[in-house]
Design an enzyme around this catalytic site. Sequence first.
Site, PDB file in Angstrom:
ATOM      1  N   ASP A  89       0.848  -1.193   0.000  1.00  0.00           N
ATOM      2  CA  ASP A  89       0.000   0.000   0.000  1.00  0.00           C
ATOM      3  C   ASP A  89       0.883   1.242   0.000  1.00  0.00           C
ATOM      4  O   ASP A  89       2.072   1.169   0.356  1.00  0.00           O
ATOM      5  CB  ASP A  89      -0.901  -0.018   1.256  1.00  0.00           C
ATOM      6  N   GLU A 111      -8.097  -0.050   4.549  1.00  0.00           N
ATOM      7  CA  GLU A 111      -6.632  -0.255   4.492  1.00  0.00           C
ATOM      8  C   GLU A 111      -6.102  -0.800   5.826  1.00  0.00           C
ATOM      9  O   GLU A 111      -5.246  -1.684   5.844  1.00  0.00           O
ATOM     10  CB  GLU A 111      -5.925   1.054   4.147  1.00  0.00           C
ATOM     11  N   LYS A 129       7.587  11.419   1.140  1.00  0.00           N
ATOM     12  CA  LYS A 129       6.669  10.954   2.189  1.00  0.00           C
ATOM     13  C   LYS A 129       7.393  10.714   3.527  1.00  0.00           C
ATOM     14  O   LYS A 129       6.751  10.464   4.546  1.00  0.00           O
ATOM     15  CB  LYS A 129       5.999   9.647   1.750  1.00  0.00           C
TER      16      LYS A 129
HETATM   17  C1  5RP Z   1      -5.376   6.170   0.603  1.00  0.00           C
HETATM   18  C2  5RP Z   1      -3.997   6.207   1.156  1.00  0.00           C
HETATM   19  C3  5RP Z   1      -2.882   6.311   0.175  1.00  0.00           C
HETATM   20  O1  5RP Z   1      -2.056   5.207   0.323  1.00  0.00           O
HETATM   21  C4  5RP Z   1      -2.122   7.568   0.442  1.00  0.00           C
HETATM   22  O2  5RP Z   1      -3.011   8.665   0.361  1.00  0.00           O
HETATM   23  C5  5RP Z   1      -0.986   7.749  -0.573  1.00  0.00           C
HETATM   24  O3  5RP Z   1      -1.510   8.016  -1.841  1.00  0.00           O
HETATM   25  P1  5RP Z   1      -0.583   8.304  -3.083  1.00  0.00           P
HETATM   26  O4  5RP Z   1       0.145   7.046  -3.386  1.00  0.00           O
HETATM   27  O5  5RP Z   1      -1.543   8.710  -4.178  1.00  0.00           O
HETATM   28  O6  5RP Z   1       0.360   9.422  -2.715  1.00  0.00           O
HETATM   29  O7  5RP Z   1      -3.758   6.138   2.329  1.00  0.00           O
HETATM   30  O8  5RP Z   1      -6.343   6.164   1.629  1.00  0.00           O
END
Ligand code: 5RP
Length: 260
Positions: A89, A111, A129
Amino acid sequence: MSGELSPIDKAKYTAAKQAAALVEDGMRVGLGTGSTAAWLVRHLGERVRDEGLRIKGVPTSTRTAELARDVGIEVITLDEAKTLNLTIDGADEFDGNLNLIKGGGGALLHEKIVAAASEEVVVIADAAKQVGTLGAYPLPIEVIPFGWTTTQMLVEELLVSADVMGRKITLRQNGDTPFRTDEGNHILDLHLVRIGNARQLAMALNQMPGVVENGLFIDLCDKVIIGYGDGRVETRDINEGTVSEDRISFADSDNLFSDL
Ligand code: 5RP
């Protein structure tokens, strides 16, 4: 073709491709939500098509379920799978202990349930991140629509004595109407700036009536795979205490780019 992707998309592509290689034949795999997880699903679809990889995917959102089916992954429910071998994820933030803020895409409840059902949880992310302390990204909490303004007041009261720097709370919108999760709930985004004690806050939030779940993922993530725009990829394993580096090539023949 890959040259048309932005550096950030290349970073997400890279992390996702490295993670897709962890998936083995016969696995039950939790499929995350968001733009990075979407790359993972495409990479896995390619492996299903080209290598005959046989997996069962448990998507964490209707969006992911749709994409997974489109790319040829067999989709099953968590109730059918019961437990999962691996979940991959994305995340909105991760810290040095691989604790996370998730829920930017509004799928945090599914999730977290899927992550908790998994033997191993791998987060895929670009380097932006990574944070020293969680909280710059607004912390999402899923609340039931009934009495949500009262729930917000209770959360505001809780935050007065919490170790955080900001206290603003906003109701997530989808255009002109409040955002609804796959469970039909609302999301409150908590603009905390800095969360001093994420574990304590996560527990306190989940004790509030009306709060279904919060986006702090504490002790759930085993590995983070960080992708870079130039194809470098770094894997940190919190259990082994190891860091390894690799490189992914952007093959011009890569079918995934032509799907975009
Ligand atoms: C969705 C999430 C996503 O994993 C998080 O927002 C990251 O998203 P992205 O890969 O588009 O930056 O938690 O609920």
